[in-house]
Design an enzyme around this catalytic site. Sequence first.
Site, PDB file in Angstrom:
ATOM      1  N   ASP A  35      84.536 -13.254 -85.606  1.00  0.00           N
ATOM      2  CA  ASP A  35      84.567 -12.332 -84.458  1.00  0.00           C
ATOM      3  C   ASP A  35      83.432 -12.671 -83.493  1.00  0.00           C
ATOM      4  O   ASP A  35      82.290 -12.855 -83.932  1.00  0.00           O
ATOM      5  CB  ASP A  35      84.334 -10.875 -84.930  1.00  0.00           C
ATOM      6  N   ASP A  41      76.532  -5.292 -81.387  1.00  0.00           N
ATOM      7  CA  ASP A  41      76.697  -5.602 -82.827  1.00  0.00           C
ATOM      8  C   ASP A  41      75.369  -6.064 -83.403  1.00  0.00           C
ATOM      9  O   ASP A  41      74.922  -5.627 -84.466  1.00  0.00           O
ATOM     10  CB  ASP A  41      77.713  -6.741 -83.015  1.00  0.00           C
ATOM     11  N   GLU A  64      78.133  -7.282 -92.254  1.00  0.00           N
ATOM     12  CA  GLU A  64      79.320  -7.962 -91.706  1.00  0.00           C
ATOM     13  C   GLU A  64      78.911  -8.960 -90.636  1.00  0.00           C
ATOM     14  O   GLU A  64      79.601  -9.925 -90.356  1.00  0.00           O
ATOM     15  CB  GLU A  64      80.275  -6.927 -91.105  1.00  0.00           C
ATOM     16  N   GLU A  65      77.731  -8.703 -90.008  1.00  0.00           N
ATOM     17  CA  GLU A  65      77.296  -9.560 -88.898  1.00  0.00           C
ATOM     18  C   GLU A  65      76.412 -10.716 -89.352  1.00  0.00           C
ATOM     19  O   GLU A  65      75.916 -11.482 -88.519  1.00  0.00           O
ATOM     20  CB  GLU A  65      76.558  -8.726 -87.852  1.00  0.00           C
ATOM     21  N   ASP A  83      78.855  -2.413 -92.340  1.00  0.00           N
ATOM     22  CA  ASP A  83      79.395  -2.856 -91.054  1.00  0.00           C
ATOM     23  C   ASP A  83      78.601  -2.101 -89.992  1.00  0.00           C
ATOM     24  O   ASP A  83      78.765  -0.895 -89.848  1.00  0.00           O
ATOM     25  CB  ASP A  83      80.894  -2.533 -90.969  1.00  0.00           C
ATOM     26  N   LEU A  85      78.540  -1.847 -86.684  1.00  0.00           N
ATOM     27  CA  LEU A  85      79.200  -1.170 -85.562  1.00  0.00           C
ATOM     28  C   LEU A  85      80.691  -1.478 -85.595  1.00  0.00           C
ATOM     29  O   LEU A  85      81.182  -2.373 -84.906  1.00  0.00           O
ATOM     30  CB  LEU A  85      78.571  -1.600 -84.232  1.00  0.00           C
ATOM     31  N   ASP A  86      81.403  -0.696 -86.429  1.00  0.00           N
ATOM     32  CA  ASP A  86      82.841  -0.926 -86.574  1.00  0.00           C
ATOM     33  C   ASP A  86      83.573  -0.431 -85.315  1.00  0.00           C
ATOM     34  O   ASP A  86      83.310   0.675 -84.833  1.00  0.00           O
ATOM     35  CB  ASP A  86      83.359  -0.159 -87.796  1.00  0.00           C
ATOM     36  N   GLU A 226      83.858  -2.539 -95.505  1.00  0.00           N
ATOM     37  CA  GLU A 226      84.750  -1.552 -94.871  1.00  0.00           C
ATOM     38  C   GLU A 226      85.689  -0.914 -95.890  1.00  0.00           C
ATOM     39  O   GLU A 226      85.748   0.300 -96.039  1.00  0.00           O
ATOM     40  CB  GLU A 226      85.582  -2.248 -93.764  1.00  0.00           C
TER      41      GLU A 226
END
Length: 277
Positions: A35, A41, A64-65, A83, A85-86, A226
């Site tokens: 992504d 993020d 996640e980042e 995560d 900033l989903d 998530e």
Amino acid sequence: MQEIIKAVQDIAIKISEVLKYGDLGYAASSNATGDTQLKLDILSDEIIENRLKELSSIKAIISEEKDAPLSVNDGGEYIIAYDPLDGSSLVDVNFAVGSIFGVYKGSLEARNLVAALYSVYGPRVELVVCDDSVKLFRLNRDNEFKFIKNLELNQKGKINATGGTQKGWSDSHRAMIKSLFDDGYRLRYSGAMVSDLHQVLLKGGGLFSYPATTDAPNGKLRVAFEVLPFAYIYEKAGGATTNGVNDSLLDIKIEQTHQTTPCYFGSKFEIDRVKNG
Ligand code: P6P
């Protein structure tokens, strides 16, 4: 665990403030899932990393980042997968987004989940904390999170939150989704998992699905940061989950940090419909 809950409260307040006036632009980088990263993020991830690194109870954090886990404290007992900033790609249209945290004791395995938390940055800032029960908190004028109520899912709901590119749905998934609409379920889908699952949970139930599709044969949503945290929350709230065939998303083995899975979360009636047609 209390120091983790307090840290997540502080994180939620900070990120909610950054979202109001932060730069909506894209960074030059992308994350491990490919992504493209927004500056928000990365900023949210930094806020979380800096605050969690202060906690002696944390062994490592997995974002996640970030490509790899980050060691924090050799003597810590918890791993936090999050995560930051989903739904971040929806900030530019002012939709509600949020942060998701799974608290694993010892090693990163579903059966080691001991708590899950998520925040929602919308018209109000809310926080759901799940250890044994599912508790809703709301930020007040004094920047304190006040307990509102316990959250429970009804046996059957009314909402059908349908993720994934419809062109890529299997015939069986398409037929199951249609059967719910034919029974009068209402479509409620924003494209931010945290907000869509929060709505199903607060409105008493229904189904959220992000299935395997031709363009995402292993689904899109990430297991560690998530899917498992929300599976933990939904099952503690009296609901059920599946990957489409198994008895629970919590049966999934984490083989890679950023692995994804098809996922269904909801009331027991709807999950039974997914599994048994
Ligand atoms: P689609 C947001 O980017 C996200 O990771 C989840 O929050 C959300 O449920 C999903 O992707 C939406 O994906 O393919 O429906 O746009």
